[in-house]
Design a protein around this motif. Sequence first.
Motif, PDB file in Angstrom:
ATOM      1  N   THR A 118      69.227  20.678  42.807  1.00  0.00           N
ATOM      2  CA  THR A 118      70.235  19.873  43.501  1.00  0.00           C
ATOM      3  C   THR A 118      71.187  20.809  44.227  1.00  0.00           C
ATOM      4  O   THR A 118      71.845  21.635  43.594  1.00  0.00           O
ATOM      5  N   GLY A 120      74.271  21.408  47.282  1.00  0.00           N
ATOM      6  CA  GLY A 120      75.309  20.836  48.122  1.00  0.00           C
ATOM      7  C   GLY A 120      75.343  21.528  49.465  1.00  0.00           C
ATOM      8  O   GLY A 120      75.147  22.742  49.552  1.00  0.00           O
ATOM      9  N   VAL A 147      72.836  17.073  48.755  1.00  0.00           N
ATOM     10  CA  VAL A 147      74.071  16.297  48.784  1.00  0.00           C
ATOM     11  C   VAL A 147      74.993  16.919  49.832  1.00  0.00           C
ATOM     12  O   VAL A 147      75.306  18.111  49.757  1.00  0.00           O
ATOM     13  N   GLN A 149      78.498  17.170  52.436  1.00  0.00           N
ATOM     14  CA  GLN A 149      79.933  16.922  52.513  1.00  0.00           C
ATOM     15  C   GLN A 149      80.467  17.445  53.837  1.00  0.00           C
ATOM     16  O   GLN A 149      80.343  18.634  54.148  1.00  0.00           O
ATOM     17  N   GLU A 178      85.278  16.431  46.519  1.00  0.00           N
ATOM     18  CA  GLU A 178      84.508  15.292  47.013  1.00  0.00           C
ATOM     19  C   GLU A 178      83.004  15.552  46.925  1.00  0.00           C
ATOM     20  O   GLU A 178      82.221  14.646  46.602  1.00  0.00           O
ATOM     21  N   LEU A 179      82.603  16.781  47.194  1.00  0.00           N
ATOM     22  CA  LEU A 179      81.186  17.122  47.078  1.00  0.00           C
ATOM     23  C   LEU A 179      80.715  17.048  45.627  1.00  0.00           C
ATOM     24  O   LEU A 179      79.704  16.407  45.314  1.00  0.00           O
ATOM     25  N   GLU A 181      81.912  15.553  43.097  1.00  0.00           N
ATOM     26  CA  GLU A 181      81.973  14.214  42.512  1.00  0.00           C
ATOM     27  C   GLU A 181      80.719  13.391  42.826  1.00  0.00           C
ATOM     28  O   GLU A 181      80.412  12.421  42.125  1.00  0.00           O
ATOM     29  N   LYS A 182      79.992  13.785  43.855  1.00  0.00           N
ATOM     30  CA  LYS A 182      78.800  13.032  44.259  1.00  0.00           C
ATOM     31  C   LYS A 182      77.611  13.284  43.341  1.00  0.00           C
ATOM     32  O   LYS A 182      76.735  12.426  43.215  1.00  0.00           O
ATOM     33  N   ASP A 183      77.556  14.472  42.710  1.00  0.00           N
ATOM     34  CA  ASP A 183      76.442  14.774  41.811  1.00  0.00           C
ATOM     35  C   ASP A 183      76.819  15.930  40.890  1.00  0.00           C
ATOM     36  O   ASP A 183      77.151  17.026  41.363  1.00  0.00           O
TER      37      ASP A 183
END
Length: 276
Positions: A118, A120, A147, A149, A178-179, A181-183
Amino acid sequence: MNTGQSIGVFDSGYGGLTVFKSIARQLPQYNYIYLGDNARSPYGDHSFETIYQYTLECVEWLFEQGCPLVILACNTASAKALRSIQQKVLPLKYPNHRVLGVIRPTAEVLGQFTNKKTVGVMGTRGTVNSLSYPMEINKFFPELKVVQQACPMWVPLIENNEHLNPGADYFVQKYLDELLEKDADIDCILLACTHYPLLIPKLQAILPSGIELLGQADIVANSLELYLENHPEMVVRLGLQGKRQFFTSGDRQAFDQHANIFFGEEVQSEQMHLKC
Protein backbone atom coordinates in the motif's frame (compact mmCIF):
# COMPACT_ATOMS: atom_id res chain seq x y z
CA MET A 1 30.22 11.35 -34.91
CA ASN A 2 29.14 13.40 -31.89
CA THR A 3 27.15 16.48 -32.86
CA GLY A 4 27.42 18.30 -29.53
CA GLN A 5 23.72 18.56 -28.78
CA SER A 6 22.21 18.87 -25.29
CA ILE A 7 19.78 17.01 -23.11
CA GLY A 8 16.86 19.28 -22.28
CA VAL A 9 15.35 19.27 -18.80
CA PHE A 10 11.99 21.01 -18.41
CA ASP A 11 9.85 21.97 -15.44
CA SER A 12 7.09 24.46 -14.83
CA GLY A 13 9.35 26.19 -12.31
CA TYR A 14 12.15 25.32 -9.93
CA GLY A 15 11.25 21.79 -8.83
CA GLY A 16 12.82 20.11 -11.82
CA LEU A 17 16.17 21.36 -10.59
CA THR A 18 16.06 18.67 -7.89
CA VAL A 19 15.89 16.08 -10.67
CA PHE A 20 18.48 17.89 -12.78
CA LYS A 21 20.82 17.95 -9.79
CA SER A 22 20.77 14.15 -9.58
CA ILE A 23 21.06 13.74 -13.34
CA ALA A 24 24.04 16.11 -13.58
CA ARG A 25 25.73 14.38 -10.65
CA GLN A 26 25.24 10.91 -12.12
CA LEU A 27 25.86 11.82 -15.77
CA PRO A 28 28.12 14.89 -15.61
CA GLN A 29 29.70 14.36 -19.02
CA TYR A 30 26.71 15.47 -21.09
CA ASN A 31 25.61 18.96 -22.10
CA TYR A 32 22.34 20.14 -20.59
CA ILE A 33 19.80 22.93 -21.04
CA TYR A 34 17.36 23.48 -18.19
CA LEU A 35 14.17 25.45 -18.81
CA GLY A 36 11.81 26.64 -16.08
CA ASP A 37 8.50 28.13 -17.21
CA ASN A 38 8.35 30.32 -14.11
CA ALA A 39 6.23 33.01 -15.78
CA ARG A 40 3.29 30.56 -15.89
CA SER A 41 4.05 28.45 -12.83
CA PRO A 42 2.61 26.56 -11.03
CA TYR A 43 0.97 24.21 -13.51
CA GLY A 44 -0.84 22.10 -10.93
CA ASP A 45 -4.30 23.71 -11.06
CA HIS A 46 -4.44 24.44 -14.80
CA SER A 47 -6.65 22.50 -17.22
CA PHE A 48 -5.37 19.59 -19.30
CA GLU A 49 -5.47 21.72 -22.45
CA THR A 50 -3.52 24.59 -20.88
CA ILE A 51 -0.83 22.34 -19.43
CA TYR A 52 -0.47 20.55 -22.75
CA GLN A 53 -0.16 23.85 -24.62
CA TYR A 54 2.43 25.24 -22.20
CA THR A 55 4.45 22.02 -22.11
CA LEU A 56 4.49 21.57 -25.87
CA GLU A 57 5.62 25.16 -26.40
CA CYS A 58 8.53 24.66 -24.00
CA VAL A 59 9.48 21.27 -25.44
CA GLU A 60 9.54 22.69 -28.97
CA TRP A 61 11.66 25.59 -27.73
CA LEU A 62 14.18 23.11 -26.32
CA PHE A 63 14.16 21.25 -29.64
CA GLU A 64 15.00 24.55 -31.35
CA GLN A 65 17.97 25.00 -28.99
CA GLY A 66 19.40 21.69 -30.15
CA CYS A 67 18.01 19.18 -27.65
CA PRO A 68 17.11 15.87 -29.34
CA LEU A 69 16.15 14.44 -25.95
CA VAL A 70 13.97 16.25 -23.41
CA ILE A 71 13.14 15.14 -19.87
CA LEU A 72 9.87 16.43 -18.43
CA ALA A 73 11.09 16.84 -14.84
CA CYS A 74 7.57 17.82 -13.85
CA ASN A 75 4.91 15.38 -12.67
CA THR A 76 2.01 17.55 -13.79
CA ALA A 77 3.42 17.93 -17.32
CA SER A 78 4.28 14.22 -17.42
CA ALA A 79 0.74 13.34 -16.34
CA LYS A 80 -1.15 15.67 -18.64
CA ALA A 81 1.05 16.30 -21.69
CA LEU A 82 3.68 13.59 -22.17
CA ARG A 83 1.59 10.91 -23.82
CA SER A 84 -0.02 13.28 -26.31
CA ILE A 85 3.38 14.70 -27.25
CA GLN A 86 4.88 11.24 -27.65
CA GLN A 87 2.00 9.81 -29.67
CA LYS A 88 0.71 12.76 -31.69
CA VAL A 89 3.49 15.32 -32.08
CA LEU A 90 6.79 13.48 -32.28
CA PRO A 91 5.87 10.99 -35.05
CA LEU A 92 4.57 13.76 -37.31
CA LYS A 93 6.92 16.66 -36.60
CA TYR A 94 9.98 15.37 -34.73
CA PRO A 95 10.52 11.68 -35.54
CA ASN A 96 14.16 11.83 -34.45
CA HIS A 97 13.46 13.46 -31.09
CA ARG A 98 12.43 11.87 -27.81
CA VAL A 99 10.59 13.17 -24.73
CA LEU A 100 10.66 11.23 -21.45
CA GLY A 101 8.84 11.84 -18.18
CA VAL A 102 9.15 11.08 -14.48
CA ILE A 103 6.04 8.97 -13.81
CA ARG A 104 6.90 5.76 -15.64
CA PRO A 105 10.45 5.41 -14.20
CA THR A 106 9.00 5.84 -10.72
CA ALA A 107 6.16 3.39 -11.31
CA GLU A 108 8.62 0.78 -12.54
CA VAL A 109 10.39 0.55 -9.17
CA LEU A 110 7.80 1.66 -6.60
CA GLY A 111 6.82 -1.87 -5.60
CA GLN A 112 10.30 -2.45 -4.24
CA PHE A 113 9.71 0.00 -1.38
CA THR A 114 6.55 -1.39 0.24
CA ASN A 115 5.99 -4.50 2.33
CA LYS A 116 2.28 -3.95 2.97
CA LYS A 117 1.57 -3.39 -0.73
CA THR A 118 0.00 0.00 0.00
CA VAL A 119 1.64 3.22 -1.17
CA GLY A 120 0.71 6.85 -0.74
CA VAL A 121 1.18 9.36 -3.55
CA MET A 122 1.33 13.06 -2.70
CA GLY A 123 1.19 15.46 -5.64
CA THR A 124 -0.45 18.50 -7.19
CA ARG A 125 -4.16 18.49 -8.00
CA GLY A 126 -3.30 18.08 -11.66
CA THR A 127 -1.19 14.98 -11.08
CA VAL A 128 -3.67 13.42 -8.64
CA ASN A 129 -6.73 14.11 -10.79
CA SER A 130 -5.06 12.65 -13.87
CA LEU A 131 -4.89 9.23 -12.13
CA SER A 132 -1.61 8.71 -13.96
CA TYR A 133 0.15 7.13 -11.01
CA PRO A 134 -2.50 4.51 -10.16
CA MET A 135 -2.77 3.56 -13.83
CA GLU A 136 0.98 3.40 -14.44
CA ILE A 137 1.79 1.60 -11.19
CA ASN A 138 -0.89 -0.99 -11.96
CA LYS A 139 0.97 -1.94 -15.15
CA PHE A 140 4.04 -3.02 -13.17
CA PHE A 141 2.61 -3.89 -9.75
CA PRO A 142 -1.10 -4.77 -10.10
CA GLU A 143 -1.14 -6.01 -6.51
CA LEU A 144 -0.37 -2.57 -5.07
CA LYS A 145 -3.01 -0.30 -3.59
CA VAL A 146 -2.36 3.34 -4.44
CA VAL A 147 -3.75 6.05 -2.16
CA GLN A 148 -3.47 9.63 -3.45
CA GLN A 149 -3.43 13.01 -1.73
CA ALA A 150 -3.44 16.41 -3.42
CA CYS A 151 -1.29 19.05 -1.71
CA PRO A 152 -2.21 22.33 -3.44
CA MET A 153 -0.45 24.62 -0.97
CA TRP A 154 2.96 22.97 -1.01
CA VAL A 155 4.29 24.34 -4.31
CA PRO A 156 3.30 27.97 -3.53
CA LEU A 157 4.95 27.68 -0.11
CA ILE A 158 8.15 26.30 -1.66
CA GLU A 159 8.30 28.76 -4.55
CA ASN A 160 7.87 31.66 -2.11
CA ASN A 161 10.66 30.26 0.07
CA GLU A 162 8.31 29.76 3.01
CA HIS A 163 8.61 25.97 3.16
CA LEU A 164 10.99 25.76 6.12
CA ASN A 165 9.32 28.48 8.17
CA PRO A 166 6.91 27.66 11.02
CA GLY A 167 4.00 28.93 8.94
CA ALA A 168 4.34 25.93 6.62
CA ASP A 169 3.92 23.41 9.44
CA TYR A 170 0.13 23.48 9.32
CA PHE A 171 -0.12 22.53 5.64
CA VAL A 172 2.61 19.88 5.87
CA GLN A 173 0.81 18.21 8.78
CA LYS A 174 -2.63 18.70 7.21
CA TYR A 175 -1.94 16.86 3.96
CA LEU A 176 0.10 14.12 5.61
CA ASP A 177 -2.71 13.47 8.11
CA GLU A 178 -5.31 13.42 5.35
CA LEU A 179 -3.31 10.85 3.42
CA LEU A 180 -2.64 8.53 6.35
CA GLU A 181 -6.27 8.69 7.48
CA LYS A 182 -7.28 7.10 4.17
CA ASP A 183 -5.42 3.82 4.83
CA ALA A 184 -3.54 2.58 7.88
CA ASP A 185 -1.43 0.18 5.80
CA ILE A 186 0.51 2.87 3.92
CA ASP A 187 4.20 2.11 4.47
CA CYS A 188 5.70 4.08 1.57
CA ILE A 189 4.95 7.65 0.53
CA LEU A 190 6.00 8.90 -2.89
CA LEU A 191 6.59 12.63 -3.23
CA ALA A 192 5.12 12.93 -6.72
CA CYS A 193 6.19 16.50 -7.33
CA THR A 194 9.77 17.55 -7.89
CA HIS A 195 9.31 20.51 -5.54
CA TYR A 196 8.45 18.36 -2.57
CA PRO A 197 11.95 17.10 -1.64
CA LEU A 198 12.50 20.51 -0.04
CA LEU A 199 9.86 19.54 2.51
CA ILE A 200 11.59 16.29 3.49
CA PRO A 201 13.07 17.71 6.74
CA LYS A 202 9.61 18.74 7.96
CA LEU A 203 7.97 15.52 6.78
CA GLN A 204 10.57 13.27 8.37
CA ALA A 205 10.13 15.07 11.68
CA ILE A 206 6.43 14.12 11.85
CA LEU A 207 6.31 10.91 9.81
CA PRO A 208 5.22 7.85 11.82
CA SER A 209 7.86 5.13 12.14
CA GLY A 210 7.79 2.36 9.57
CA ILE A 211 6.88 4.60 6.64
CA GLU A 212 9.46 5.23 3.93
CA LEU A 213 9.57 8.61 2.22
CA LEU A 214 10.55 8.37 -1.41
CA GLY A 215 11.73 11.12 -3.76
CA GLN A 216 12.13 10.81 -7.53
CA ALA A 217 15.40 12.50 -8.40
CA ASP A 218 17.74 9.51 -8.16
CA ILE A 219 15.14 7.19 -9.70
CA VAL A 220 14.84 9.41 -12.77
CA ALA A 221 18.64 9.78 -13.04
CA ASN A 222 19.06 5.99 -12.92
CA SER A 223 16.36 5.56 -15.56
CA LEU A 224 18.00 8.11 -17.87
CA GLU A 225 21.36 6.40 -17.52
CA LEU A 226 19.78 3.07 -18.49
CA TYR A 227 17.94 4.70 -21.40
CA LEU A 228 21.18 6.11 -22.81
CA GLU A 229 22.94 2.76 -22.39
CA ASN A 230 20.17 1.17 -24.45
CA HIS A 231 20.07 3.92 -27.11
CA PRO A 232 23.58 4.53 -28.44
CA GLU A 233 22.06 6.23 -31.47
CA MET A 234 20.98 9.03 -29.14
CA VAL A 235 24.27 9.15 -27.24
CA VAL A 236 26.29 9.87 -30.39
CA ARG A 237 24.23 13.03 -30.93
CA LEU A 238 25.00 14.45 -27.50
CA GLY A 239 27.81 16.79 -26.54
CA LEU A 240 30.29 15.63 -23.92
CA GLN A 241 31.65 18.94 -22.69
CA GLY A 242 29.68 18.92 -19.43
CA LYS A 243 28.11 22.26 -20.38
CA ARG A 244 25.07 23.48 -18.40
CA GLN A 245 22.74 26.27 -19.41
CA PHE A 246 19.73 27.57 -17.49
CA PHE A 247 16.77 29.43 -18.94
CA THR A 248 13.63 30.86 -17.37
CA SER A 249 10.50 32.42 -18.82
CA GLY A 250 10.21 34.51 -15.66
CA ASP A 251 12.44 36.95 -13.82
CA ARG A 252 16.09 35.95 -14.12
CA GLN A 253 17.19 37.40 -10.79
CA ALA A 254 14.40 35.64 -8.91
CA PHE A 255 15.16 32.39 -10.73
CA ASP A 256 18.85 32.50 -9.88
CA GLN A 257 18.12 33.15 -6.21
CA HIS A 258 15.67 30.27 -5.94
CA ALA A 259 17.66 27.93 -8.16
CA ASN A 260 20.52 27.94 -5.70
CA ILE A 261 18.20 26.34 -3.13
CA PHE A 262 16.95 23.62 -5.48
CA PHE A 263 20.14 22.90 -7.43
CA GLY A 264 22.62 23.32 -4.61
CA GLU A 265 25.00 25.66 -6.42
CA GLU A 266 24.99 29.11 -7.99
CA VAL A 267 23.11 29.44 -11.25
CA GLN A 268 23.20 32.19 -13.86
CA SER A 269 20.14 31.95 -16.09
CA GLU A 270 19.19 33.43 -19.43
CA GLN A 271 15.80 34.66 -20.59
CA MET A 272 13.47 32.46 -22.62
CA HIS A 273 10.85 34.66 -24.31
CA LEU A 274 7.38 33.21 -24.57
CA LYS A 275 5.54 33.44 -27.87
CA CYS A 276 2.43 34.77 -26.19
